[in-house]
Design a protein around this motif. Structure first.
Motif, mmCIF file in Angstrom:
data_model
loop_
_atom_site.group_PDB
_atom_site.id
_atom_site.type_symbol
_atom_site.label_atom_id
_atom_site.label_comp_id
_atom_site.label_asym_id
_atom_site.label_seq_id
_atom_site.Cartn_x
_atom_site.Cartn_y
_atom_site.Cartn_z
ATOM 1 N N LYS A 114 4.578 -1.182 3.687
ATOM 2 C CA LYS A 114 4.858 -2.138 2.375
ATOM 3 C C LYS A 114 5.602 -3.325 2.728
ATOM 4 N N GLN A 115 6.267 -3.538 4.075
ATOM 5 C CA GLN A 115 6.903 -4.631 4.457
ATOM 6 C C GLN A 115 5.995 -5.638 4.906
ATOM 7 N N ASP A 116 4.853 -5.497 5.559
ATOM 8 C CA ASP A 116 3.975 -6.153 6.049
ATOM 9 C C ASP A 116 3.188 -6.937 5.196
ATOM 10 N N GLU A 117 2.413 -8.040 5.592
ATOM 11 C CA GLU A 117 1.548 -8.922 4.833
ATOM 12 C C GLU A 117 0.294 -8.677 5.441
ATOM 13 N N PHE A 118 -0.595 -8.647 4.512
ATOM 14 C CA PHE A 118 -2.094 -8.354 4.938
ATOM 15 C C PHE A 118 -2.916 -9.348 4.199
ATOM 16 N N ASN A 119 -3.761 -10.322 4.999
ATOM 17 C CA ASN A 119 -4.673 -11.287 4.277
ATOM 18 C C ASN A 119 -5.781 -11.744 5.175
ATOM 19 N N GLU A 120 -6.587 -12.655 5.079
ATOM 20 C CA GLU A 120 -7.707 -13.060 5.838
ATOM 21 C C GLU A 120 -8.717 -12.110 6.152
ATOM 22 N N TRP A 121 -9.170 -11.437 5.009
ATOM 23 C CA TRP A 121 -10.040 -10.322 5.173
ATOM 24 C C TRP A 121 -11.395 -10.962 5.504
#
Length: 904
Positions: free
Chosen positions: A19-26
């Motif tokens: 929950k604390q991490d960021e996820f992007n650039e799929w």
């Protein structure tokens, strides 16, 4: 229509665990044969970003992490083996900060090992490099069966001598039980150099384009050859390698292609889109994709831009990104299974707009859908069912997404027509909705386009009821009604045909459109041009079943070979014009009154029972609701419907027998087709003709004004009750129906002829009505003549009209009506005919005089004491030609007395 977004689903899965991490650039890295997707994404944790690779099962909504980099890496493509134990991926790194040059590097990784231990394949290229695992048919590999990996290395420039000879396609083999080491990973070179390559994960087929010696082009009259550096003439050739589980791979396809870009651009443009779905290895010099279906369909789709219509096709050159010079947006589809090429050109598109438009090619059942952003959507009818001809052009299916954010690619295992937008990872349904086709049908579009849409709904769409909606009928024409009759008859036979007679379905007419017709469709302010060419002997480009490593292996290539054999030496479809030509001759001599009920094979003597029995009781099964505004009974002894049915049955049966017996090249396809099969197909088709003709008449009458639930009166009474306006509407629609039916020699419902004739009598002025009669459009049967004679008064004009109609009738019918016409003119005409018969030696029994006619004593105007009046002289002449018993003296005397009055 966007049906799902994969990036949001992936984010939802990962965010629940971290929950604390960021996820992007799929980024989509590929899709395997089993339907699983490979993705990469950037995970940011405590301000540290790293790239991850995972495999995603859409149906289970499950994401599994396969590999994590220790930093942010530009991973462009990946593949995983069938047992999910080895991962192959490719990175693309810039050669320097701000540089436009990149380096491709492939790696291998054992998934259960530590993340930092990867195996470098020792390949580093400035051109595109891609990897792909082979998937066996068995779900689990044995320990002794090696894992096979394909590595694609795009061709290098000639000046880069260091790498040029090492370009091509390699096949690596290694065992699952062994660790990945340098001495355990070996490869074989499958292809030396190639211009373009594509991997088909479903069929496990590799397609690639290379230059090959050839003297003849693919399309008749077109030679597309280029010279290499040593002056040898070559042509671009598309080859196909089929990979098998136990046996070696084999070359199943070698097709010469017409690729104008390659002739003038032997080098590379060095710009790569890095297409991963479907996996293609190419630069911007060539945009081509191969689409296949397990039923044996294969389409080669080539998209290009060029300038100049009236000069040899040349690629677009020397245009900057903002240039608005007009170019031609074009594509060609080589429909190999039908041995033809379909060309499309959209002229005069600004360059800065055209270079951003990337078309989508996707097979959806029997149609190839081509979506051109901002321009149009094409539905090319390229299915196995029949020859390509009924192509549809409509407005774009996707309008709410800007072109620069639209990069569609077809995906497997998610259903027909499902695509993915690589820019946003949206799953989009690219099937053309029925509502869009209905709107196009109702718009002011080309007639051929309307016919193609009608054909689609009747033969290819699941919701075929749209063709009978009354809101479509204001746009009907005889051509569309003809298409409806042919299409619905074919569809009806196809549904009800026995399986052992299914081969004969290919001989029945399927559409009224001409195959190979060139079209120019105007869509808004844009003109779109379609044309079609025939290939040379396409079967010579394919490996025959007996030449396979495993002869007659059951796969797409055997089906494609059978389809090409059917096309190249196949039979001809039955043409309705064959019956029309026969009827043109036979109907000249057609006299219903002199035919008996046993004189034609379709005679419904004793009611309709024998007709229904002959047609396999198909006609008797339909609902006999009073759905037509006339009584389905013909008053003549042998109806025209019966005659047309018999001619159709005879001609179709002879055609089926001839084609199934003369087709020696494909005799194995027809060996089970006996005369009984021919009889079954012919009778079912004739039944379908009659049923669909009746159904169409019912639809048209209901759309015009007739509602069987509320109307009680039928036939001539119903016409008399209509207003003039409603009569005109009904007559206009039924006239189009009549023209359509007559042009393809379909039978009309019983009772239609007399109903249509009386409707025309009540709608048109008499002179126009008489023209219809003389042109054999209106048939003056006995029942309609009786009511017309009764409806016409006995004024001079009325009598003249009755005489004009009587003289248009066959002699026997006119004589029958004269006997029933209670008028002095009838008496005079019958007397003249009686005298003519006696004087010509055709004396018959005396006819009874018409009762109720007031006798005229005008004979006293000819007194003669010696009985030498003109009448006496004439009677003496008759007695010299016949006996007294053969002469009707009363009729002659009464007619003579009547002739002194002026009736005309």
């Amino acid at each position: 229509m966007v049906i799902d977004n994969l990036s949001s689903k992936l984010y939802s899965i990962l965010s629940t665990e971290n929950k604390q991490d960021e996820f992007n650039e799929w980024r989509l890295l590929g899709q395997e044969r089993d339907g699983n997707f490979l993705f990469s994404w950037v995970q940011t944790k405590e301000n540290v970003s790293s790239t991850n690779i995972g495999i995603y099962n859409y149906h289970a909504n499950d994401l599994r992490l396969l590999y994590s980099f220790d930093r942010k890496v530009n991973c462009v493509q990946a593949s995983v083996n069938s047992s999910k134990t080895i991962l192959a991926f490719v990175t693309k790194e810039s050669k320097g900060e701000g540089s436009c040059e990149y380096t491709y590097k492939p790696f291998l990784y054992e998934i259960n090992d530590e993340f930092e231990k990867v195996f470098d394949l020792d390949i580093e290229r400035g051109k595109q490099v891609m990897v792909q695992f082979l998937y066996p048919k068995q779900s689990v590999l044995s320990e002794n069966q090696p894992v096979k990996l394909l590595v694609f290395i795009h061709q290098e420039e000639k000046q880069e001598c260091l790498y040029y000879n090492s370009a091509g396609i390699r096949q690596y083999k290694f065992k699952i039980t062994e660790k990945l080491k340098e001495n355990t990973v070996k490869y074989d070179s499958l292809v030396k150099t190639f211009v373009w390559a594509q991997w088909d994960p479903v069929q496990q087929t590799l397609y690639y384009i290379h230059n090959r010696k050839r003297n003849r082009g693919l399309v008749e009259g077109e030679d597309d050859v280029i010279e290499d550096t040593i002056g040898t003439k070559t042509t671009p050739t598309l080859s196909g390698l089929q990979f098998n589980d136990e046996v070696p791979h084999e070359t199943v396809l070698n097709i010469p292609l017409n690729l104008p870009h390659l002739s003038s651009m032997p080098g590379s443009c060095a710009i790569y889109e890095d297409d991963t779905v479907p996996l293609r290895i190419h630069d911007c010099a060539l945009d081509l994709v191969v689409l296949t279906d397990s039923n044996g369909s294969l389409c080669i789709c080539h998209h290009y831009l060029y300038q100049g219509f009236f000069q040899p096709i040349q690629p677009v050159v020397d245009l900057n990104d903002e240039d608005t010079s007009p170019v031609h947006f074009a594509y060609s589809v080589t429909v190999l299974h039908h041995s033809c090429v379909i060309h499309c050109v959209v002229p005069d598109i600004p360059w800065n707009r055209a270079k951003k438009m990337r078309p989508l090619f996707i097979l959806t059942g029997d149609h190839l859908v081509i979506f051109i952003p901002e321009i149009c959507t094409h539905m090319l009818d390229v299915g196995i069912m029949h020859e390509p001809c009924c192509h549809i052009t409509t407005s774009p299916i996707i309008t709410d997404i800007e072109t620069q954010f639209l990069c569609l690619a077809p995906v497997v295992s998610l259903g027909l027509g499902i695509t993915i937008n690589l820019a946003t990872l949206d799953l989009i349904d690219a099937n053309v909705p029925a509502t869009l086709l209905a709107e196009t049908f109702q718009s002011d579009t080309l007639l051929e386009n309307k016919l193609a849409i009608l054909h689609y709904f009747m033969l290819h769409a699941e919701d075929a009821d749209l063709t009978s909606e009354s809101d479509l009928l204001p746009w009907v024409s005889p051509q569309m009604l003809k298409e409806y009759l042919i299409g619905t008859s074919y569809s009806s036979v196809q549904r009800n045909l026995p399986s052992d007679a299914s081969k004969l379905i290919n001989l029945l007419p399927v559409t009224s459109l001409r195959i190979g017709n060139e079209l120019e469709v105007e869509l808004g302010d844009q003109m779109i041009c379609l044309s079609q060419d025939v290939l040379w002997n396409a079967s010579m480009m394919l490996l025959s079943p007996q030449q396979r490593i495993v002869p007659y292996r059951s796969d797409i290539w055997v089906k494609l070979w059978d389809q090409l054999a059917k096309v190249s030496k196949g039979p001809l479809r039955f043409k309705p014009s064959q019956v029309v030509d026969k009827l043109t001759v036979s109907l000249v001599c057609y006299q219903p009154e002199v035919l008996s009920r046993c004189s034609t094979p379709m005679s419904p003597s004793g009611g309709a029972s024998k007709l229904n029995e002959f047609l396999g009781n198909q006609t008797g099964k339909r609902n006999q609701v009073d759905s037509l505004p006339f009584f389905e009974v013909d008053s003549c002894t042998a109806s025209k419907q019966e005659h047309i049915i018999s001619v159709n049955l005879r001609e179709l049966s002879m055609h089926l027998l001839k084609q199934s017996s003369d087709n020696k090249m494909n005799r194995f396809q027809w060996q089970s087709q006996t005369p009984m099969h021919v009889h079954a197909v012919a009778t079912r088709y004739i039944t379908a003709q009659l049923d669909q003709s009746r159904q169409l008449c019912q639809i048209l009458c209901k759309a015009a004004c007739y509602e069987p639930r509320y109307e009680l009166d039928k036939g001539f009474v119903y016409i008399n009750q209509l207003s003039e306006e409603m009569r005109f509407v009904l007559f206009t629609i039924l006239e189009k129906y009549y023209l359509a039916v007559e042009s393809i020699a379909f039978p009309l419902p019983q009772g239609f002829t007399s109903f249509f004739t009386f409707l025309g009598y009540k709608t048109l002025n008499f002179d126009m009505f008489l023209q219809y009669v003389k042109r054999n459009v209106f048939e003056l049967q006995v029942d309609v003549m009786k009511i017309i004679m009764a409806d016409t008064d006995n004024s001079k004009t009325g009598i003249q009209r009755k005489l004009n109609l009587l003289t248009s009738l066959p002699r026997s019918r006119a004589k029958r009506l004269l006997n029933q016409w209670n008028h002095p003119i009838s008496l005079m005409l019958r007397a003249r005919e009686h005298s003519l018969n006696i004087l010509s030696g055709v004396a018959g029994p005396p006819t009874s005089r018409t009762q109720g006619i007031q006798k005229n004593k005008g004979l006293t105007a000819f007194p003669s004491s010696d009985h030498l009046s003109p009448l006496d002289t004439f009677l003496d002449l008759l007695t010299a030609k016949a006996t007294l018993t053969d002469i009707d003296f009363g009729l002659l005397v009464e007619a003579t007395e009547t002739s002194t009055e002026e009736f005309l």
